[in-house]
Design a protein around this motif. Structure first.
Motif, mmCIF file in Angstrom:
data_model
loop_
_atom_site.group_PDB
_atom_site.id
_atom_site.type_symbol
_atom_site.label_atom_id
_atom_site.label_comp_id
_atom_site.label_asym_id
_atom_site.label_seq_id
_atom_site.Cartn_x
_atom_site.Cartn_y
_atom_site.Cartn_z
ATOM 1 N N CYS A 11 37.324 -15.280 66.942
ATOM 2 C CA CYS A 11 37.926 -14.048 66.430
ATOM 3 C C CYS A 11 37.724 -12.955 67.484
ATOM 4 C CB CYS A 11 37.230 -13.680 65.126
ATOM 5 S SG CYS A 11 37.898 -12.189 64.362
ATOM 6 N N CYS A 13 36.412 -10.275 67.137
ATOM 7 C CA CYS A 13 35.082 -9.684 66.927
ATOM 8 C C CYS A 13 33.992 -10.502 67.610
ATOM 9 C CB CYS A 13 34.783 -9.537 65.435
ATOM 10 S SG CYS A 13 34.360 -11.083 64.601
ATOM 11 N N CYS A 35 38.156 -15.957 60.565
ATOM 12 C CA CYS A 35 36.928 -15.476 61.199
ATOM 13 C C CYS A 35 35.744 -16.030 60.403
ATOM 14 C CB CYS A 35 36.909 -13.948 61.199
ATOM 15 S SG CYS A 35 35.365 -13.244 61.834
ATOM 16 N N HIS A 43 40.625 -9.377 61.749
ATOM 17 C CA HIS A 43 39.869 -10.607 61.969
ATOM 18 C C HIS A 43 40.837 -11.771 61.813
ATOM 19 C CE1 HIS A 43 35.914 -8.739 62.148
ATOM 20 N NE2 HIS A 43 36.436 -7.871 61.300
#
Ligand SMILES: [Zn+2]
Length: 98
Positions: A11, A13, A35, A43
């Motif tokens: 992801c 992130c 995610c 995400h």
């Protein structure tokens, strides 16, 4: 969020993705990547069937490229073998004169 083609491994992130199975009425049993940490906007969410089709298409392009590379490598190998044969003949010719 714009994802690249194919299977999303991470992801944006930074978290690894997980594969889960939908239990909604609209998509029962359909698998998806998400995610591994946060579910929501920004995400990863991607249907697995779509990701796999993209992955196969991308692999097909890579395979075609690798097949072309292999043809070139084989041609170079033939040239190298010819060069070695010529070198061996030259060395043999010199060694008989010495
Ligand atoms: Zn995430």
């Amino acid at each position: 969020m714009e994802l690249g083609p194919g299977i999303p491994c991470r992801c944006p992130c930074g978290a690894l993705t997980v594969v889960l199975t939908s239990k909604t009425k609209e998509n029962p049993g359909r698998r998806f990547y998400r995610c591994g940490v946060v579910s929501g906007e920004n995400h990863v969410f991607k249907w697995a069937d779509e990701a796999l089709v993209e992955e196969i298409e991308a692999l097909s392009v890579k395979q075609a490229s690798m097949e072309n590379d292999l043809i070139e490598i084989k041609e170079h190998l033939i040239d190298i073998k010819k060069d070695i044969t010529e070198i061996v003949e030259v060395v043999a010719a010199f060694s008989t004169k010495i």
